[in-house]
Design an enzyme around this catalytic site. Structure first.
Site, short mmCIF file in Angstrom:
data_model
loop_
_atom_site.label_atom_id
_atom_site.label_comp_id
_atom_site.label_asym_id
_atom_site.label_seq_id
_atom_site.Cartn_x
_atom_site.Cartn_y
_atom_site.Cartn_z
CE LYS A 199 -4.24 -1.56 1.99
NZ LYS A 199 -5.27 -1.93 3.28
CG HIS A 250 -6.84 -9.18 -0.29
ND1 HIS A 250 -7.48 -8.63 0.43
CD2 HIS A 250 -5.37 -7.45 0.28
CE1 HIS A 250 -6.52 -7.58 1.33
NE2 HIS A 250 -5.52 -7.71 0.94
FE LIG Z 1 -4.40 -5.99 1.85
#
Ligand SMILES: [Fe+2]
Length: 325
Positions: A199, A250
């Protein structure tokens, strides 16, 4: 509990020092700087050769100054100082386990924020390693139940807060499942801290958007496992299991996850562990577009809609763990 006021901001060329770790009888012998609340600039607060009185510390606390700064010339000395003080804190039997964990969490959240803000993978790795070894010493105690742990966490929507929470929960679940030996729990904790490191390469605008993401934005956000893999893939200080946590957290056992729709055992056990607590943590934390769910609401949502793609044994164990106090 809101944690924003406890968080250090990165000032290029300076190392943040938590005021909570300073005491009048033990102040590092370095120049200390304080951030001007109006201009955001650092100003010399106390020269290295000057003593610090208990009243000075009191004044800092009263003015909600949670961080002072030292120049990066003193970076290594400051890191040793912080590490030593945190060591003392977690061994302090005059404080309850809850208090020690709460204080540790508050300080490490600020330190990790500062490391993330540098966007320097070496700095994040150093910080993650230090935090993991300290946190695991409290988390692997028999009297620290997962249910207790959850009541001590912050629930802001910040990548750092989320990463720390996931890390602590992964340790608690790995310990309860006996997935790894005690000597590997620190590596599990580090994997949790790093799981969303991709991220750092995704725009802040998308990560903090107040509305639900549009399809195109969702596709960008969903690149973070691959971006994290790319960032850590060639490092010799990241294990295969840790890398798989970053890349596969994920994925879903039913093939409905991303980035490559892996199924069942194709997903590394540490990544399956991460998926369970990652979903749970996201539900019990505030989001820009919704308030957090209670523990029971989160579990019932997981039961009804979200648990299909999770490792069932791990998920059932997690449900039992968080109900234990
Ligand atoms: Fe994540």
């Amino acid at each position: 509990m809101a944690s924003t006021s406890t968080i250090a901001t990165q000032c290029l060329g300076y190392t943040p020092i938590p005021v909570a770790l300073l005491s009048a009888d033990e102040v590092p012998a370095v120049d200390l700087y304080r951030k001007d609340s109006e201009t955001g600039r650092l100003r010399l607060y106390r020269a290295a050769n000057l003593p610090m009185q208990p009243e000075d510390l009191q004044r800092l606390i009263e003015s909600e100054t949670n961080w002072l700064y030292a120049t990066d010339i003193d970076h290594d000395e400051m890191q040793r100082f912080i590490r030593r003080k945190l060591d003392v804190l977690i061994r302090d039997e005059t404080l309850s386990l809850r208090d020690r964990f709460g204080k540790l969490n508050q300080v490490v959240e600020g330190l990790l924020t500062s490391a993330f803000q540098t966007n320097d993978t070496d700095e994040v790795m150093r910080s993650a390693g230090n935090i993991s070894s300290l946190a695991v010493r409290l988390l692997c105690r028999d009297d620290m139940a997962a249910g207790d742990l959850i009541s001590l966490l912050h629930h802001d929507y910040l990548t750092v807060t989320h990463s720390l929470n996931v890390s602590y929960m992964m340790v608690a679940l790995a310990r309860d499942l006996r997935l790894v030996g005690n000597d590997e729990l620190t590596a599990v904790a580090t994997a949790g801290i790093l799981h969303d490191i991709g991220k750092l390469s995704v725009s802040e605008r998308i990560l903090t958007k107040n509305d639900r993401l549009q399809r195109r934005e969702q596709r960008v956000a969903q690149k973070h496992p691959a971006l994290g893999f790319r960032r850590l893939g060639k490092r010799t200080d990241v294990s295969y299991a840790q890398l798989m946590v970053v890349y596969q957290h994920h994925e879903r056992t039913n093939g409905k996850g991303y980035p490559v729709s892996a199924v069942g055992d194709e997903i590394h056990p540490w990544a399956r562990l991460c998926s369970v607590v990652n979903v749970f943590e996201s539900l019990i934390s505030n989001r820009p577009y919704r308030a957090r769910y209670s523990l029971n609401e989160a579990l019932s949502m997981m039961d009804q809609h979200l648990s299909d793609g999770l490792d069932q044994e791990m998920y059932q164990c997690w449900k039992q763990s968080i109900r234990k106090k």
